[in-house]
Design an enzyme around this catalytic site. Structure first.
Site, PDB file in Angstrom:
ATOM      1  CE  LYS A 126     -30.266  40.165 133.809  1.00  0.00           C
ATOM      2  NZ  LYS A 126     -29.265  39.485 134.681  1.00  0.00           N
TER       3      LYS A 126
ATOM      4  CG  ASP B   2     -34.839  49.815 133.835  1.00  0.00           C
ATOM      5  OD1 ASP B   2     -34.057  49.265 133.035  1.00  0.00           O
ATOM      6  OD2 ASP B   2     -34.869  51.049 134.002  1.00  0.00           O
ATOM      7  CD  GLU B   3     -32.378  47.507 128.763  1.00  0.00           C
ATOM      8  OE1 GLU B   3     -32.623  46.998 127.653  1.00  0.00           O
ATOM      9  OE2 GLU B   3     -31.264  47.964 129.063  1.00  0.00           O
TER      10      GLU B   3
ATOM     11  CE1 TYR C 250     -26.699  54.062 118.238  1.00  0.00           C
ATOM     12  CE2 TYR C 250     -28.042  52.685 119.668  1.00  0.00           C
ATOM     13  CZ  TYR C 250     -26.870  52.899 118.966  1.00  0.00           C
ATOM     14  OH  TYR C 250     -25.881  51.957 118.996  1.00  0.00           O
TER      15      TYR C 250
ATOM     16  CG  ASN D 116     -30.454  58.025 125.085  1.00  0.00           C
ATOM     17  OD1 ASN D 116     -30.476  57.768 126.288  1.00  0.00           O
ATOM     18  ND2 ASN D 116     -30.737  57.122 124.158  1.00  0.00           N
TER      19      ASN D 116
ATOM     20  CE1 TYR E 128     -29.080  42.366 129.600  1.00  0.00           C
ATOM     21  CE2 TYR E 128     -30.338  44.374 129.220  1.00  0.00           C
ATOM     22  CZ  TYR E 128     -29.600  43.563 130.064  1.00  0.00           C
ATOM     23  OH  TYR E 128     -29.385  43.946 131.357  1.00  0.00           O
TER      24      TYR E 128
ATOM     25  CG  ASN F 175     -25.971  50.679 137.323  1.00  0.00           C
ATOM     26  OD1 ASN F 175     -25.330  50.256 138.269  1.00  0.00           O
ATOM     27  ND2 ASN F 175     -27.295  50.591 137.283  1.00  0.00           N
TER      28      ASN F 175
ATOM     29  CB  SER G  80     -25.276  43.735 130.279  1.00  0.00           C
ATOM     30  OG  SER G  80     -24.036  44.377 130.059  1.00  0.00           O
TER      31      SER G  80
END
Length: 346
Positions: free
Chosen positions: A159, A131-132, A212, A254, A155, A185, A83
Site C-alpha cells: 500500500k 494508516d498501516e 493475538y 484488541n 500488505y 474499519n 487488505s
C-alpha cells in the site's frame, strides 16, 4: 457525479457504493469478485438506474480502458486492494500484483482517459490507503499526513508503494489526485477474517475467540459508514495533490474490543453468557505493529468532517447487524481461509 469505484463489492467499497447511490451519484462498480467480494453487499442498489456493475481486474489494462470509454466517469475512487495482513504474510505475491501493479495499471488508464478528454479540471483520481503505511507508534503520539512512511508487513509495504505511485503520477504527469489514509474499519458487511467479525462469529458459535499475543495492540476504530461519508467528501472537496488522514478517534486494544463484543452479546444472547470465557490468547502475528492512532485534524479543519459514531454505539450496531444477517455471513463460511488461522508463515 458519475464515479467509477474499484473494489465496490468489498467491505468499504460497498459502503461507498450504497451511500453514493443514496446521495444521487451514478456509480460504476468495477470489481474482480475475489474471495472477499460479494454482490450481496450491493444488492440493495443493484436495480437502481444509476448503478452499473463491471466484473474486471484492475491489472487488465484493456478491460479498464474499455470500461472508462463505455461509462465516461467524472472521477475514479480506487479502493480495490488485497487488505488482510495475515494473508499477505502467507502469500505476498497477490498483494504486490493487485496493490502495486494494479494501481499502476489504473493510473496509466486514468491518465490516458483524462488526457483524451482534454484534461477536464473537474476530474479526480482518489486513492484510498491505510494508516498501516506509517508503521508502529509508541504509547504516545498520532499519525499525521507528514508522518514518515515505515511499513512493516507485505500488505502495508504494498500500500505504501501504491501511495508513492499515485503521488508520482500527480507530480510528473499532473494527474489530479487526492489520497486518504484510514484507520481500522468495522461495521456491516465486514468480511469474517478480521478481528471484530471473527470475535462476533466465534462467540456466537461458542468457539474460542483468538486474541493475538497479549491483546495489547492498539488500533483507532472507524465505523465504515463514517468512512464512506469521508471518502465521498474528499473526492468532491479535497484539495488536489493533498492527502487526508481519516480516523474514528476511538483507540482501543484488541482485548478491549473483544471484551466489549462479549459484553454486548451477553446482553443480546444471554444463553451463551459469559462470552468472555471463550477468549483464547494465541501466538502473535509476525511483525505485529503495536499501536496505530490517527490525527484527523486536517480533514476536520479543512472539510468539516467528523465521525458520527463513537466506538460503543458502533460496536453495538455492528453486533446487531451480524445477528440480523446470519444468511449473509453463513454464505461466506466456506470461502478460502475463513475461520482458519492465517499469517503464521513468518
Amino acid at each position: 457525479m458519475k464515479i467509477l469505484v474499484t473494489g465496490g463489492a468489498g467491505f468499504i467499497g460497498s459502503a461507498v457504493v450504497r451511500r453514493a447511490i443514496r446521495e444521487g451519484h451514478q456509480i460504476v462498480n468495477l470489481d474482480k469478485l475475489t474471495y472477499a467480494g460479494s454482490l450481496s453487499n450491493v444488492a440493495e442498489v443493484a436495480g437502481d438506474p444509476g448503478y452499473a456493475f463491471e466484473k474486471a481486474d484492475i491489472c487488465d489494462r484493456g478491460a479498464v480502458d474499455a470500461i472508462l470509454a463505455r461509462h465516461r466517469p467524472d472521477a475514479i475512487l480506487h479502493l480495490a486492494a488485497e487488505s488482510h495482513v495475515d494473508r499477505s504474510i502467507d502469500g505476498p505475491a497477490a498483494f504486490i500484483q493487485t496493490n502495486i501493479v494494479g494501481t499502476y495499471t489504473l493510473l496509466e488508464a486514468a491518465r490516458a482517459y483524462w488526457s483524451g478528454r482534454g484534461r477536464p479540471a473537474a476530474f479526480r483520481f482518489h486513492h484510498v490507503s491505510t494508516d498501516e503505511v506509517y508503521g508502529s507508534l509508541g504509547p504516545e503520539g498520532r499519525f499525521t499526513e507528514a508522518t514518515a512512511y515505515d511499513p512493516r508487513s507485505p500488505y502495508s509495504a504494498s500500500k505504501a508503494s501504491s501511495d508513492h505511485l499515485v503521488r508520482a503520477w500527480h507530480e510528473t504527469y499532473g494527474l489530479p489526485v487526492v489520497l486518504t489514509n484510514c484507520s481500522n474499519n468495522y461495521g456491516p458487511y465486514h468480511f469474517p477474517e478480521k478481528l471484530i467479525p471473527v470475535a462476533i462469529l466465534k462467540a456466537l458459535a461458542g468457539e474460542p475467540i483468538p486474541v493475538y499475543g497479549d491483546g495489547g495492540n492498539v488500533r483507532d476504530w472507524l465505523y465504515v459508514e463514517d468512512h464512506a461519508a469521508a471518502l465521498l467528501l474528499v473526492l468532491q472537496r479535497g484539495r488536489i495533490g493533498r492527502s487526508y488522514n481519516i480516523g474514528g478517534d476511538s483507540e482501543a486494544t484488541n482485548l478491549q474490543i473483544v471484551r466489549r463484543i462479549c459484553a454486548i452479546l451477553d446482553d443480546k444472547r444471554p444463553a451463551g453468557a459469559p462470552h468472555d470465557r471463550l477468549i483464547a490468547f494465541v501466538a502473535d502475528r509476525p511483525g505485529h505493529d503495536r499501536r496505530y492512532a490517527i490525527d484527523a485534524a486536517r480533514i476536520r479543519d479543512e472539510l468539516g468532517w467528523r465521525p458520527s459514531l463513537g466506538l460503543d454505539e458502533g460496536l453495538e450496531r455492528t453486533v446487531q447487524w451480524f445477528l440480523d444477517n446470519e444468511t449473509w455471513w453463513r454464505a461466506l463460511q466456506a470461502r478460502p481461509g475463513v475461520g482458519a488461522r492465517l499469517g503464521t508463515a513468518g
